[in-house]
Motif scaffolding. Structure first.
Motif, PDB file in Angstrom:
ATOM      1  N   ARG A 261       9.239   0.284 -12.739  1.00 44.71           N
ATOM      2  CA  ARG A 261       9.142  -1.154 -12.489  1.00 44.71           C
ATOM      3  C   ARG A 261       7.864  -1.660 -13.141  1.00 44.71           C
ATOM      4  O   ARG A 261       6.845  -0.967 -13.134  1.00 44.71           O
ATOM      5  CB  ARG A 261       9.126  -1.467 -10.996  1.00 44.71           C
ATOM      6  N   SER A 262       7.905  -2.853 -13.667  1.00 45.89           N
ATOM      7  CA  SER A 262       6.749  -3.371 -14.410  1.00 45.89           C
ATOM      8  C   SER A 262       5.517  -3.523 -13.542  1.00 45.89           C
ATOM      9  O   SER A 262       4.380  -3.433 -14.032  1.00 45.89           O
ATOM     10  CB  SER A 262       7.102  -4.717 -15.051  1.00 45.89           C
ATOM     11  N   SER A 263       5.710  -3.737 -12.237  1.00 48.50           N
ATOM     12  CA  SER A 263       4.589  -3.822 -11.298  1.00 48.50           C
ATOM     13  C   SER A 263       5.069  -3.307  -9.944  1.00 48.50           C
ATOM     14  O   SER A 263       6.269  -3.354  -9.640  1.00 48.50           O
ATOM     15  CB  SER A 263       4.077  -5.263 -11.166  1.00 48.50           C
ATOM     16  N   PRO A 264       4.154  -2.811  -9.103  1.00 50.53           N
ATOM     17  CA  PRO A 264       4.570  -2.298  -7.795  1.00 50.53           C
ATOM     18  C   PRO A 264       5.197  -3.392  -6.932  1.00 50.53           C
ATOM     19  O   PRO A 264       4.823  -4.566  -7.022  1.00 50.53           O
ATOM     20  CB  PRO A 264       3.262  -1.793  -7.176  1.00 50.53           C
ATOM     21  N   PHE A 265       6.140  -2.997  -6.087  1.00 50.74           N
ATOM     22  CA  PHE A 265       6.707  -3.958  -5.145  1.00 50.74           C
ATOM     23  C   PHE A 265       5.608  -4.495  -4.227  1.00 50.74           C
ATOM     24  O   PHE A 265       4.774  -3.727  -3.741  1.00 50.74           O
ATOM     25  CB  PHE A 265       7.779  -3.291  -4.273  1.00 50.74           C
ATOM     26  N   PRO A 266       5.603  -5.797  -3.974  1.00 50.11           N
ATOM     27  CA  PRO A 266       4.649  -6.332  -3.009  1.00 50.11           C
ATOM     28  C   PRO A 266       5.048  -5.938  -1.594  1.00 50.11           C
ATOM     29  O   PRO A 266       6.208  -5.595  -1.332  1.00 50.11           O
ATOM     30  CB  PRO A 266       4.762  -7.846  -3.207  1.00 50.11           C
TER      31      PRO A 266
ATOM     32  N   THR B 244       0.806  -1.220   0.000  1.00 47.32           N
ATOM     33  CA  THR B 244       0.000   0.000   0.000  1.00 47.32           C
ATOM     34  C   THR B 244       0.841   1.274   0.000  1.00 47.32           C
ATOM     35  O   THR B 244       0.304   2.367  -0.188  1.00 47.32           O
ATOM     36  CB  THR B 244      -0.933   0.033   1.224  1.00 47.32           C
ATOM     37  N   VAL B 245       2.152   1.155   0.227  1.00 49.10           N
ATOM     38  CA  VAL B 245       3.028   2.339   0.273  1.00 49.10           C
ATOM     39  C   VAL B 245       4.139   2.177  -0.759  1.00 49.10           C
ATOM     40  O   VAL B 245       5.175   1.560  -0.505  1.00 49.10           O
ATOM     41  CB  VAL B 245       3.621   2.557   1.679  1.00 49.10           C
ATOM     42  N   THR B 246       3.888   2.714  -1.928  1.00 42.25           N
ATOM     43  CA  THR B 246       4.890   2.705  -3.004  1.00 42.25           C
ATOM     44  C   THR B 246       4.918   4.094  -3.621  1.00 42.25           C
ATOM     45  O   THR B 246       3.890   4.600  -4.064  1.00 42.25           O
ATOM     46  CB  THR B 246       4.550   1.675  -4.099  1.00 42.25           C
ATOM     47  N   ARG B 247       6.072   4.714  -3.636  1.00 43.50           N
ATOM     48  CA  ARG B 247       6.207   6.042  -4.239  1.00 43.50           C
ATOM     49  C   ARG B 247       6.773   5.952  -5.650  1.00 43.50           C
ATOM     50  O   ARG B 247       6.513   6.822  -6.473  1.00 43.50           O
ATOM     51  CB  ARG B 247       7.144   6.916  -3.387  1.00 43.50           C
ATOM     52  N   ILE B 248       7.569   4.897  -5.912  1.00 44.59           N
ATOM     53  CA  ILE B 248       8.270   4.771  -7.189  1.00 44.59           C
ATOM     54  C   ILE B 248       7.671   3.665  -8.049  1.00 44.59           C
ATOM     55  O   ILE B 248       7.305   3.882  -9.205  1.00 44.59           O
ATOM     56  CB  ILE B 248       9.769   4.466  -6.970  1.00 44.59           C
ATOM     57  N   SER B 249       7.593   2.480  -7.483  1.00 41.85           N
ATOM     58  CA  SER B 249       7.270   1.293  -8.284  1.00 41.85           C
ATOM     59  C   SER B 249       5.829   1.265  -8.761  1.00 41.85           C
ATOM     60  O   SER B 249       5.467   0.410  -9.581  1.00 41.85           O
ATOM     61  CB  SER B 249       7.592   0.022  -7.500  1.00 41.85           C
ATOM     62  N   ARG B 250       5.002   2.189  -8.299  1.00 40.57           N
ATOM     63  CA  ARG B 250       3.638   2.267  -8.826  1.00 40.57           C
ATOM     64  C   ARG B 250       3.636   2.721 -10.284  1.00 40.57           C
ATOM     65  O   ARG B 250       2.637   2.555 -10.995  1.00 40.57           O
ATOM     66  CB  ARG B 250       2.791   3.226  -7.989  1.00 40.57           C
ATOM     67  N   TYR B 251       4.748   3.315 -10.720  1.00 37.59           N
ATOM     68  CA  TYR B 251       4.850   3.810 -12.091  1.00 37.59           C
ATOM     69  C   TYR B 251       5.641   2.828 -12.943  1.00 37.59           C
ATOM     70  O   TYR B 251       6.779   2.469 -12.609  1.00 37.59           O
ATOM     71  CB  TYR B 251       5.516   5.184 -12.119  1.00 37.59           C
ATOM     72  N   SER B 252       5.054   2.428 -14.048  1.00 36.54           N
ATOM     73  CA  SER B 252       5.661   1.382 -14.882  1.00 36.54           C
ATOM     74  C   SER B 252       6.981   1.817 -15.506  1.00 36.54           C
ATOM     75  O   SER B 252       7.766   0.977 -15.947  1.00 36.54           O
ATOM     76  CB  SER B 252       4.680   0.962 -15.987  1.00 36.54           C
ATOM     77  N   ALA B 253       7.239   3.116 -15.549  1.00 35.90           N
ATOM     78  CA  ALA B 253       8.522   3.586 -16.072  1.00 35.90           C
ATOM     79  C   ALA B 253       9.683   3.114 -15.201  1.00 35.90           C
ATOM     80  O   ALA B 253      10.824   3.020 -15.673  1.00 35.90           O
ATOM     81  CB  ALA B 253       8.531   5.113 -16.156  1.00 35.90           C
TER      82      ALA B 253
END
Length: 391
Positions: free
Chosen positions: A147-152, A136-145
């Protein structure tokens, strides 16, 4: 004769030790404008080591810094992109906390260029931090540029592949952050929460104290290998308490309960040589019946003296309603420094910088306190490879 020679040698060694010079008094003048332009360097630490001690790079740095620069190092400010370059120089900021909006519309290349510009504007290298917990707390990986998917989340990773999977994800986080020029991740989360309705439930590992401690210890080890600053949170443990973003939370558990559960992961992180610990705004009655932990001298004394932590202590964001509704932005910042924090997570940094500066000039915050806090921030920067202290 052998014993006489030994005695003479001991007396000579004792004679070489000299006491440190006394520190100067605080300046008596007050700033004449909202943000002072400059002040003369306040010599509060000796410029030369005694004959028996090696030069301390932190003391040497402090000797070269103005009062404004020392105050500024206490601020881990929420980045305001439109004024960031000016703010770095106006407030001499210790660093920026970056949020999702700072990554939106960026590419890895464009983001690196942006933060390189921030570092170029700073006379003292910046801490650049982010909350990249996963889930629920992702500042970077929410954007596909990026990472392909948010960190779990650690909870999800543990459910999928145990500790091995959790640590693999933590390693990948460090690799991504380092590649982008980010040097601090506000994690790992040390909180133990088993109540699915609790605020911290989804963000916690979801395991017992010993398993959580193992996760924290190994994560700190990984972060240290990549020179990514670790920030254990949320001391002394959120447990199943409510969200302090919207109001005061009160923890009524006994100290024995905390020491047998919630404090165990923090102790493991300290043993693993974590860089910083973030203190929550929860009122933890076992340590202080009235003040939020972030503003409580008793909580900070416990962390320093009972748990032996020597690194950077920082507040959760002082803009949270649990703090601002009760104390106001400026007074909360002064109280935070007096409580024992070294670094203030601050959205209202223009107001809070001035409040802390004024408190130093008035003698409410003494120079020893200011120098100790700024010194710990500088030492963390040295440990992260941000400051070159070679001759």
């Amino acid at each position: 004769m052998r014993y006489v020679a030994l005695l003479i040698s001991m007396l000579l060694l004792v004679g070489c030790a000299a006491p440190l010079p006394a520190e100067d008094d605080a300046p008596s003048s007050t700033p004449s404008q909202a943000v002072p332009e400059t002040s003369e360097v306040v010599q509060t630490v000796p410029t030369e080591p005694t004959p028996t001690e090696a030069p301390d790079p932190v003391r040497q740095l402090l000797n070269q810094m103005t009062l404004e620069e020392r105050v500024g190092q206490l601020f881990f400010a929420r980045c305001q992109p439109d004024t960031a370059l000016t703010d770095i120089q106006t407030y001499h900021l210790g660093g920026f906390v970056l949020f999702a909006s700072d990554f939106e519309g960026q590419t890895p290349d464009s983001f690196r260029e942006k933060v390189e510009g921030y570092q170029s504007a700073a006379s003292i290298p910046l801490l650049l931090g982010v909350d990249e917990e996963g889930g629920t707390v992702t500042r970077i990986s929410r954007y596909s540029a990026f990472r392909s998917s948010p960190f779990p989340s650690p909870r999800t990773s543990f459910a999928q592949g145990g500790m091995e999977q959790v640590l693999a994800v933590e390693t990948e986080k460090c690799q991504l952050l380092r590649s982008l020029g980010i040097n601090v991740n506000l994690g790992p989360v040390c909180d133990i929460s088993q109540d699915s309705e609790a605020f911290m439930y989804a963000r916690s590992l979801g395991q017992d104290a010993q398993t959580t401690a193992s996760f924290v210890s190994q994560t700190v080890d990984i972060m240290n290998q990549y020179q990514i600053g670790s920030v254990l949170k949320h001391f002394p443990g959120y447990g199943n308490n409510t969200d302090t973003h919207t109001g005061i939370a009160v923890d009524t558990r006994s100290l024995e309960a905390l020491e047998s559960q919630d404090l165990v992961p923090f102790a493991a992180g300290i043993e693993a040589d974590c860089g910083a610990i973030l203190v929550s705004h929860t009122i933890v009655q076992a340590l202080d019946e009235t003040l939020p932990a972030s503003l409580s001298p008793a909580v900070h004394q416990y962390l320093r003296q009972e748990m032996g932590f020597e690194g950077v202590i920082l507040t959760d964001d002082l803009v949270m309603q649990a703090i601002t509704d009760q104390y106001g932005a400026g007074e909360a910042a002064v109280m935070a420094v007096l409580a024992g924090n070294d670094l203030l997570c601050s959205t209202d940094y223009a107001i809070q910088y001035q409040a802390v500066y004024d408190a130093v000039m008035a003698g409410r915050i003494d120079l020893d306190t200011l120098n100790a806090a700024a010194g710990r921030v500088l030492r963390w920067k040295i440990n992260l490879g941000l400051l070159d202290v070679q001759d």
